[in-house]
Scaffold this motif. Structure first.
Motif, PDB file in Angstrom:
ATOM      1  N   THR B 246       0.860  -1.194   0.000  1.00  0.00           N
ATOM      2  CA  THR B 246       0.000   0.000   0.000  1.00  0.00           C
ATOM      3  C   THR B 246       0.885   1.230   0.000  1.00  0.00           C
ATOM      4  O   THR B 246       1.999   1.209   0.539  1.00  0.00           O
ATOM      5  N   GLN B 247       0.370   2.290  -0.594  1.00  0.00           N
ATOM      6  CA  GLN B 247       1.158   3.526  -0.703  1.00  0.00           C
ATOM      7  C   GLN B 247       0.630   4.556   0.290  1.00  0.00           C
ATOM      8  O   GLN B 247      -0.592   4.700   0.454  1.00  0.00           O
ATOM      9  N   ASP B 248       1.579   5.235   0.932  1.00  0.00           N
ATOM     10  CA  ASP B 248       1.215   6.285   1.877  1.00  0.00           C
ATOM     11  C   ASP B 248       2.146   7.476   1.611  1.00  0.00           C
ATOM     12  O   ASP B 248       3.219   7.585   2.205  1.00  0.00           O
ATOM     13  N   GLY B 249       1.780   8.326   0.668  1.00  0.00           N
ATOM     14  CA  GLY B 249       2.646   9.437   0.272  1.00  0.00           C
ATOM     15  C   GLY B 249       3.893   8.921  -0.410  1.00  0.00           C
ATOM     16  O   GLY B 249       3.802   8.164  -1.392  1.00  0.00           O
ATOM     17  N   VAL B 250       5.055   9.279   0.151  1.00  0.00           N
ATOM     18  CA  VAL B 250       6.315   8.787  -0.435  1.00  0.00           C
ATOM     19  C   VAL B 250       6.726   7.453   0.188  1.00  0.00           C
ATOM     20  O   VAL B 250       7.799   6.932  -0.104  1.00  0.00           O
ATOM     21  N   ASP B 251       5.862   6.889   1.065  1.00  0.00           N
ATOM     22  CA  ASP B 251       6.181   5.614   1.707  1.00  0.00           C
ATOM     23  C   ASP B 251       5.413   4.473   1.029  1.00  0.00           C
ATOM     24  O   ASP B 251       4.285   4.665   0.555  1.00  0.00           O
ATOM     25  N   LEU B 252       6.031   3.305   1.038  1.00  0.00           N
ATOM     26  CA  LEU B 252       5.339   2.089   0.630  1.00  0.00           C
ATOM     27  C   LEU B 252       5.324   1.131   1.836  1.00  0.00           C
ATOM     28  O   LEU B 252       6.373   0.906   2.469  1.00  0.00           O
ATOM     29  N   VAL B 253       4.140   0.611   2.151  1.00  0.00           N
ATOM     30  CA  VAL B 253       4.015  -0.327   3.281  1.00  0.00           C
ATOM     31  C   VAL B 253       3.803  -1.721   2.701  1.00  0.00           C
ATOM     32  O   VAL B 253       2.830  -1.967   1.985  1.00  0.00           O
ATOM     33  N   LEU B 254       4.749  -2.635   3.010  1.00  0.00           N
ATOM     34  CA  LEU B 254       4.710  -3.983   2.456  1.00  0.00           C
ATOM     35  C   LEU B 254       4.389  -5.003   3.556  1.00  0.00           C
ATOM     36  O   LEU B 254       4.985  -4.953   4.637  1.00  0.00           O
ATOM     37  N   SER B 255       3.451  -5.885   3.287  1.00  0.00           N
ATOM     38  CA  SER B 255       3.186  -7.016   4.197  1.00  0.00           C
ATOM     39  C   SER B 255       3.923  -8.217   3.636  1.00  0.00           C
ATOM     40  O   SER B 255       3.736  -8.578   2.475  1.00  0.00           O
ATOM     41  N   LEU B 256       4.754  -8.844   4.484  1.00  0.00           N
ATOM     42  CA  LEU B 256       5.587  -9.953   4.021  1.00  0.00           C
ATOM     43  C   LEU B 256       5.157 -11.265   4.648  1.00  0.00           C
ATOM     44  O   LEU B 256       4.749 -11.313   5.806  1.00  0.00           O
ATOM     45  N   ASN B 257       5.272 -12.321   3.886  1.00  0.00           N
ATOM     46  CA  ASN B 257       5.019 -13.649   4.438  1.00  0.00           C
ATOM     47  C   ASN B 257       6.151 -14.606   4.098  1.00  0.00           C
ATOM     48  O   ASN B 257       5.961 -15.817   4.049  1.00  0.00           O
ATOM     49  N   GLY B 258       7.340 -14.037   3.865  1.00  0.00           N
ATOM     50  CA  GLY B 258       8.488 -14.883   3.545  1.00  0.00           C
ATOM     51  C   GLY B 258       9.793 -14.126   3.791  1.00  0.00           C
ATOM     52  O   GLY B 258       9.793 -13.096   4.478  1.00  0.00           O
ATOM     53  N   PRO B 259      10.914 -14.645   3.226  1.00  0.00           N
ATOM     54  CA  PRO B 259      12.223 -14.023   3.448  1.00  0.00           C
ATOM     55  C   PRO B 259      12.249 -12.567   2.994  1.00  0.00           C
ATOM     56  O   PRO B 259      11.557 -12.175   2.046  1.00  0.00           O
ATOM     57  N   GLY B 261      15.135 -10.870   2.141  1.00  0.00           N
ATOM     58  CA  GLY B 261      16.320 -10.519   1.344  1.00  0.00           C
ATOM     59  C   GLY B 261      15.977  -9.870   0.012  1.00  0.00           C
ATOM     60  O   GLY B 261      16.498  -8.784  -0.324  1.00  0.00           O
ATOM     61  N   ALA B 262      15.101 -10.501  -0.739  1.00  0.00           N
ATOM     62  CA  ALA B 262      14.735  -9.986  -2.073  1.00  0.00           C
ATOM     63  C   ALA B 262      14.054  -8.625  -1.961  1.00  0.00           C
ATOM     64  O   ALA B 262      14.241  -7.742  -2.818  1.00  0.00           O
ATOM     65  N   VAL B 263      13.296  -8.441  -0.901  1.00  0.00           N
ATOM     66  CA  VAL B 263      12.577  -7.172  -0.699  1.00  0.00           C
ATOM     67  C   VAL B 263      13.582  -6.048  -0.436  1.00  0.00           C
ATOM     68  O   VAL B 263      13.500  -4.948  -1.007  1.00  0.00           O
ATOM     69  N   LEU B 264      14.561  -6.347   0.430  1.00  0.00           N
ATOM     70  CA  LEU B 264      15.569  -5.335   0.764  1.00  0.00           C
ATOM     71  C   LEU B 264      16.406  -4.981  -0.471  1.00  0.00           C
ATOM     72  O   LEU B 264      16.761  -3.815  -0.700  1.00  0.00           O
ATOM     73  N   LYS B 265      16.692  -6.021  -1.277  1.00  0.00           N
ATOM     74  CA  LYS B 265      17.494  -5.798  -2.486  1.00  0.00           C
ATOM     75  C   LYS B 265      16.750  -4.865  -3.442  1.00  0.00           C
ATOM     76  O   LYS B 265      17.322  -3.898  -3.967  1.00  0.00           O
ATOM     77  N   ARG B 266      15.421  -5.112  -3.618  1.00  0.00           N
ATOM     78  CA  ARG B 266      14.620  -4.271  -4.520  1.00  0.00           C
ATOM     79  C   ARG B 266      14.527  -2.834  -3.968  1.00  0.00           C
ATOM     80  O   ARG B 266      14.622  -1.854  -4.725  1.00  0.00           O
ATOM     81  N   ALA B 267      14.382  -2.723  -2.633  1.00  0.00           N
ATOM     82  CA  ALA B 267      14.294  -1.381  -2.031  1.00  0.00           C
ATOM     83  C   ALA B 267      15.591  -0.609  -2.253  1.00  0.00           C
ATOM     84  O   ALA B 267      15.572   0.602  -2.525  1.00  0.00           O
ATOM     85  N   ALA B 268      16.728  -1.324  -2.166  1.00  0.00           N
ATOM     86  CA  ALA B 268      18.018  -0.676  -2.395  1.00  0.00           C
ATOM     87  C   ALA B 268      18.118  -0.193  -3.836  1.00  0.00           C
ATOM     88  O   ALA B 268      18.621   0.922  -4.108  1.00  0.00           O
ATOM     89  N   GLU B 269      17.649  -1.020  -4.770  1.00  0.00           N
ATOM     90  CA  GLU B 269      17.677  -0.641  -6.189  1.00  0.00           C
ATOM     91  C   GLU B 269      16.835   0.612  -6.440  1.00  0.00           C
ATOM     92  O   GLU B 269      17.127   1.415  -7.321  1.00  0.00           O
ATOM     93  N   LEU B 270      15.773   0.773  -5.621  1.00  0.00           N
ATOM     94  CA  LEU B 270      14.877   1.921  -5.809  1.00  0.00           C
ATOM     95  C   LEU B 270      15.306   3.137  -4.974  1.00  0.00           C
ATOM     96  O   LEU B 270      14.563   4.108  -4.848  1.00  0.00           O
TER      97      LEU B 270
END
Lengths: 286, 296
Positions: B246-259, B261-270
């Motif tokens: 979900t988007q909240d202004g310049v923030d993105l709120v992600l609900s995770l149900n797994g590892p 690592g991939a999420v952090l990697k994508r956030a770094a790329e962005l």
């Protein structure tokens, strides 16, 4: 100690203060009324001639049997045992019969008791017995206070009255036996209503319904009896009223009659029906 | 393992209202079972049927291999009602003596140690006590005879956090001693430390049963990433452990149900400039589970 005895003793113990209060109240009324006998005995006699009172009033005062209120027993009957004593004991009986099951169930206290190793049967019988015990104790103490008051207020003295034709009659003073009989019959009439209150409480588990229902039975029976004095068309209904035998028999003066067994039969039936109803229903939640 | 509590198709119906609907429940000896549900979901009605305060309109139940109406069975059960009511004149000590005396195995030293442990003044009439102190009386009454089975309805309701902790310690001790515990609650965190299994009841039906470990696995983690410029939610859609964005202004709120690592990697790329993490507490899981059942 068995669970039944524990429940019996605890229930009485929880009512120590109220039992003392009821006893003091009724003893004060009895002694105060007895104290007025020397001055009021002749005044009440004017009511007895019936010149200014109708059938209903006579019935209301317990005069239907032509009792002379200027005599000790006549005075005690008209001023105490035809009304105040049985009414007070009946009120106590309603309170006790309600407290046996309905009051505690209404608050949730009964449910907690029944979460332990106690059966509904034990609770029903122990509390009914406890209610009757308290009623009996208060009745006994009221009678005792009356007996102790008798000699102080000339109530043991015989009274001789002379009729206009010159003939005289002598009425005996009140004896311990008279008071015991009068008190026992008052206890009996209250016991019947205690049983009815117990039955309603055991069947419904609701304090308000029980108090209201038992009071309605007590007052309704009295109203029915006094109305039947004015119109004979209601007479067939008065067998429902304990006042019919209580006032008509005047056991304080005439001695015990078999009618005194009626409230015992009523109370026993109420106990048995109430017990069965209590066994087979859900407890009310508080 | 023998069952301490067993219900079969247990049903309680008042008119059109089914307070409990065909409840099949087995609680094994030595187990701590938490019965969770919202207010009015049927928890207390179940407890009242187990102890024969109210009779089922269908099905049956057994406690310790017998009927809840049997006084010999109830002598082995400790019960704490949702709201303890005792006769007006009764003090805590009176209550301990009276109710303890009705049972065959009253041990005054256990009772005294519990009074001390909960810091209760047993000389005051119970009706004059605060809600919390009345609760203490109820807990002592339930535990003082070392019952084989404890049925506790909302046990920590009204207790302050320190006493709640004390209660959980006591529960853990009794469980270690082999007692079976069945407790109701609408607060999942309250039973997290002691419960072996959880049953969720909703509108009278047992909608889910799971072990506490299974429950914990249902926990999802939320990560919030802050960016210098708004980033569309679709930027994370292809990352496998992302359940929702979900988007909240310049923030993105992600609900995770797994590892993660991939999420952090994508956030770094962005070029994320801020990261916050939060794990859903048990109560949130509870609400999610019930919401899911209500929707299905």
């Amino acid at each position: 100690m068995s669970a039944t005895l524990s429940v019996y003793r605890r229930w009485i113990r929880d009512r120590r203060l109220s039992t003392v209060s009821w006893t003091l109240g009724i003893v004060v009324i009895i002694v105060a009324t007895a104290a007025f006998y020397p001055s009021l005995g002749s005044t009440t006699a004017s009511i007895a001639d019936g010149s200014d009172s109708g059938e209903a009033m006579s019935s209301l005062l317990g005069l239907s049997s032509g009792i002379d209120p200027s005599t000790p027993l006549g005075y005690l009957w008209i001023s105490l045992y035809a009304n105040i004593v049985p009414w007070t004991l009946m009120a106590l009986g309603v309170a006790l019969g309600t407290a046996a099951i309905a009051s505690d169930e209404d608050t949730g206290a009964l449910e907690y008791l029944l979460s332990g190793p106690v059966t509904r049967t034990q609770v029903a019988f122990a509390r009914f017995a406890a209610a009757v015990s308290v009623l009996l104790l208060v009745s006994f103490l009221s009678g005792l206070s009356m007996v102790l008051s008798l000699p102080f207020f000339d109530l043991t003295e015989s009274v001789t009255t002379t009729a206009p034709d010159g003939s005289s009659t002598t009425a005996p003073g009140a004896t311990v036996g008279d008071i015991a009989t009068g008190t026992f019959s008052s206890f009996a009439v209250a016991l019947g209503l205690t049983g009815i209150a117990f039955l309603i409480g055991a069947a419904t588990g609701r304090k308000g319904i029980t108090l209201g229902g038992a009071s309605a039975v007590g007052i309704g029976g009295y109203v029915l009896y006094t109305l039947s004095s004015m119109t004979s068309s209601l007479d067939f209904l008065t067998w429902l009223s304990p006042w019919r035998w209580y006032v008509d028999d005047v056991m304080l003066i005439n001695g015990l009659t078999w009618d005194v067994t009626l409230p015992f039969i009523t109370a026993t039936l109420c106990l048995l029906i109430g017990w069965q109803a209590f066994l087979h229903r859900d407890l009310q939640s508080s | 393992m023998p069952a301490a509590i067993e219900t079969r198709n247990l049903t309680k119906q008042w008119g059109d209202l089914k307070a409990v609907d065909k409840l099949d429940l087995v609680v094994n000896e030595g187990e701590c079972y938490a019965f969770l549900g919202r207010n009015g979901s049927g928890k207390s009605t179940t407890a009242r049927m187990l102890l024969d305060f109210i009779r089922p309109t269908g099905g049956s139940s057994e406690l310790l291999g017998g009927s809840g109406s049997d006084p010999d069975i109830r002598a082995r059960v400790g019960y704490l009602p949702g709201d303890l009511n005792l006769p007006r004149t009764m003090t805590g000590r009176d209550a301990f003596n009276y109710f303890g005396g009705l049972r065959p195995s009253g041990e005054s030293d256990v009772r005294d140690s519990l009074v001390e442990r909960f810091g209760l003044d047993p000389t005051r009439p119970v009706r004059e006590l605060s809600t919390g102190n009345r609760r203490k009386v109820g807990l002592i009454l339930a535990f003082m005879n070392n019952p084989e089975l404890l049925i506790l309805d909302e046990p920590t309701s009204g207790l302050d956090p320190v006493l709640q902790e004390e209660f959980r310690d006591l529960l853990a001790e009794r469980k270690a001693d082999g007692a079976t515990i069945w407790l109701t609650s609408h607060v999942m965190a309250e039973v997290a430390r002691v419960a072996d299994r959880v049953g969720l009841i909703n509108e009278g039906k047992l909608v889910k049963e799971l072990t506490f470990e299974e429950l914990r696995h249902q926990a999802t983690t939320e990560i919030t990433f802050g960016f210098a410029e708004p980033v569309p939610p679709s930027a994370f859609e292809d990352v496998t452990s992302v359940a929702a964005v979900t988007q909240d202004g310049v923030d993105l709120v992600l609900s995770l149900n797994g590892p993660v690592g991939a999420v952090l990697k994508r956030a770094a790329e962005l070029d994320a400039i801020r990261v916050e993490t939060e794990q859903n507490d048990l109560d949130t899981i509870f609400i999610q589970l019930l919401s899911g059942e209500e929707q299905s």
